[in-house]
Design an enzyme around this catalytic site. Structure first.
Site, PDB file in Angstrom:
ATOM      1  N   ARG A 190      -5.487   0.401  -6.425  1.00 35.81           N
ATOM      2  CA  ARG A 190      -4.254   1.023  -5.935  1.00 35.81           C
ATOM      3  C   ARG A 190      -3.755   2.117  -6.870  1.00 35.81           C
ATOM      4  NH1 ARG A 190      -2.218  -2.151  -1.702  1.00 35.81           N
ATOM      5  NH2 ARG A 190      -2.522  -4.403  -1.879  1.00 35.81           N
ATOM      6  N   ASP A 221      -4.590   2.221  11.232  1.00 37.55           N
ATOM      7  CA  ASP A 221      -5.995   1.917  11.492  1.00 37.55           C
ATOM      8  C   ASP A 221      -6.110   1.413  12.940  1.00 37.55           C
ATOM      9  OD1 ASP A 221      -8.708   1.469  10.802  1.00 37.55           O
ATOM     10  OD2 ASP A 221      -8.282  -0.565  10.137  1.00 37.55           O
ATOM     11  N   GLU A 228       4.217   4.106   5.996  1.00 42.78           N
ATOM     12  CA  GLU A 228       3.007   3.283   5.962  1.00 42.78           C
ATOM     13  C   GLU A 228       1.892   4.070   5.271  1.00 42.78           C
ATOM     14  OE1 GLU A 228       1.695   0.630   5.792  1.00 42.78           O
ATOM     15  OE2 GLU A 228       0.935  -0.211   7.648  1.00 42.78           O
ATOM     16  N   ASP A 229       0.981   3.367   4.621  1.00 37.59           N
ATOM     17  CA  ASP A 229      -0.123   4.048   3.952  1.00 37.59           C
ATOM     18  C   ASP A 229      -1.141   4.604   4.947  1.00 37.59           C
ATOM     19  OD1 ASP A 229      -1.001   1.513   4.704  1.00 37.59           O
ATOM     20  OD2 ASP A 229      -1.630   0.898   2.698  1.00 37.59           O
ATOM     21  N   GLY A 255       0.777  -1.241   0.000  1.00 31.75           N
ATOM     22  CA  GLY A 255       0.000   0.000   0.000  1.00 31.75           C
ATOM     23  C   GLY A 255       0.805   1.285   0.000  1.00 31.75           C
ATOM     24  N   ASP A 267      -5.806  -0.304  -1.304  1.00 29.92           N
ATOM     25  CA  ASP A 267      -6.626  -1.228  -2.090  1.00 29.92           C
ATOM     26  C   ASP A 267      -7.906  -1.651  -1.384  1.00 29.92           C
ATOM     27  OD1 ASP A 267      -5.216  -2.848  -0.097  1.00 29.92           O
ATOM     28  OD2 ASP A 267      -6.055  -4.559  -1.187  1.00 29.92           O
ATOM     29  N   PHE A 280     -13.592   3.661   4.896  1.00 28.22           N
ATOM     30  CA  PHE A 280     -12.684   2.771   4.175  1.00 28.22           C
ATOM     31  C   PHE A 280     -12.278   3.483   2.893  1.00 28.22           C
ATOM     32  CE2 PHE A 280     -11.014  -0.623   1.647  1.00 28.22           C
ATOM     33  CZ  PHE A 280     -10.259  -1.306   2.593  1.00 28.22           C
ATOM     34  N   VAL A 281     -10.974   3.700   2.735  1.00 24.19           N
ATOM     35  CA  VAL A 281     -10.485   4.493   1.602  1.00 24.19           C
ATOM     36  C   VAL A 281      -9.664   3.641   0.633  1.00 24.19           C
ATOM     37  CG1 VAL A 281     -10.524   6.731   2.775  1.00 24.19           C
ATOM     38  CG2 VAL A 281      -8.524   5.254   3.023  1.00 24.19           C
TER      39      VAL A 281
HETATM   40  P1  IMP Z   1      -3.905  -1.789  11.208  1.00 29.43           P
HETATM   41  O1  IMP Z   1      -3.032  -2.892  11.685  1.00 29.43           O
HETATM   42  O2  IMP Z   1      -5.340  -2.046  11.541  1.00 29.43           O
HETATM   43  O3  IMP Z   1      -3.471  -0.424  11.653  1.00 29.43           O
HETATM   44  O4  IMP Z   1      -3.908  -1.910   9.658  1.00 29.43           O
HETATM   45  C1  IMP Z   1      -3.215  -1.149   8.826  1.00 29.43           C
HETATM   46  C2  IMP Z   1      -3.310  -1.714   7.424  1.00 29.43           C
HETATM   47  O5  IMP Z   1      -4.673  -2.060   7.098  1.00 29.43           O
HETATM   48  C3  IMP Z   1      -2.913  -0.680   6.414  1.00 29.43           C
HETATM   49  O6  IMP Z   1      -1.545  -0.748   6.147  1.00 29.43           O
HETATM   50  C4  IMP Z   1      -3.765  -1.021   5.221  1.00 29.43           C
HETATM   51  O7  IMP Z   1      -3.115  -1.982   4.418  1.00 29.43           O
HETATM   52  C5  IMP Z   1      -5.010  -1.643   5.796  1.00 29.43           C
HETATM   53  N1  IMP Z   1      -6.113  -0.658   5.871  1.00 29.43           N
HETATM   54  C6  IMP Z   1      -6.619  -0.079   6.978  1.00 29.43           C
HETATM   55  N2  IMP Z   1      -7.588   0.787   6.684  1.00 29.43           N
HETATM   56  C7  IMP Z   1      -7.689   0.779   5.338  1.00 29.43           C
HETATM   57  C8  IMP Z   1      -8.513   1.497   4.392  1.00 29.43           C
HETATM   58  O8  IMP Z   1      -9.357   2.344   4.739  1.00 29.43           O
HETATM   59  N3  IMP Z   1      -8.314   1.206   3.086  1.00 29.43           N
HETATM   60  C9  IMP Z   1      -7.394   0.296   2.648  1.00 29.43           C
HETATM   61  N4  IMP Z   1      -6.611  -0.387   3.484  1.00 29.43           N
HETATM   62  C10 IMP Z   1      -6.746  -0.146   4.821  1.00 29.43           C
HETATM   63 MG    MG Z   2      -0.786  -1.817   4.216  1.00 27.35          MG
END
Ligand code: IMP
Ligand code: MG
Length: 169
Positions: A160, A98, A94-95, A40, A154, A147-148
């Protein structure tokens, strides 16, 4: 599926310029290892590194935790670093932050490799979704619980390549 325009290319460019300037000021002429989290972050990282004036080396890791729009709860390091980060300054790109599970796991993993410092730069941040205490050091934009997709992000591996950020309605 309905996608709504959310963050424009103009705003993305402004964000990258601001973060690049901030990072360049913080690290000055210090060597920096930028770790790009696949897949991402590639689009954001490509823009960001070109705004960083400090000498940069690049490495890639692949961490997976997501399938569809819901976390699977398990995190997997399926591609590890190739550079040695011992005694080096590290910036993880990081993208999106979350739940914070992925980055908190990865930060702990990096700390076992004795880097000089570790900071996190995330293009987007959804603080309301956090499940573990984790803060990014450089954040492009805080967003609500949408959700983006686009700009590297993606939905089931699609979208992407869209140049801006859209949210799923
Ligand atoms: P976390 O471990 O929940 O913080 O997850 C982070 C990862 O979840 C990111 O690096 C993304 O790959 C994916 N992710 C979380 N939210 C989104 C979203 O809104 N769109 C797309 N991917 C997301
Ligand atoms: Mg990611």
């Amino acid at each position: 599926m309905n996608f709504v325009p959310y963050i424009s290319k103009t705003e993305i460019d402004e964000i990258c310029a601001r973060l690049g300037k901030q990072i360049s000021e913080d690290y000055k002429s210090t060597n920096l290892i930028v770790i790009v989290v696949l897949k991402g972050s590639i689009v954001f990282a490509a823009d960001l590194i070109r705004k960083i004036q400090s000498p940069v080396q690049i490495d890639f890791v692949r961490l997976s935790s997501y399938s569809g729009t819901k976390s699977t709860g398990s995190i997997n390091l399926s591609k590890d670093l190739s550079l040695d980060i011992k005694d080096q300054h590290v910036l993880v790109v990081e993208d999106i932050l979350d739940t914070g599970l992925t980055m908190s796991y990865f930060k702990q993993h990096l700390m076992t490799l004795s880097p000089r410092s570790v900071k996190i730069c995330a293009f987007l941040d959804k603080p309301s979704r956090r499940q573990v205490p984790l803060e990014g050091d450089y954040i492009g934009k805080q967003i609500e619980d949408h959700f983006v997709v686009g700009y590297g992000l993606d939905y089931n591996e699609k979208y992407r390549n869209i140049p801006e950020i859209l949210y799923l309605k």
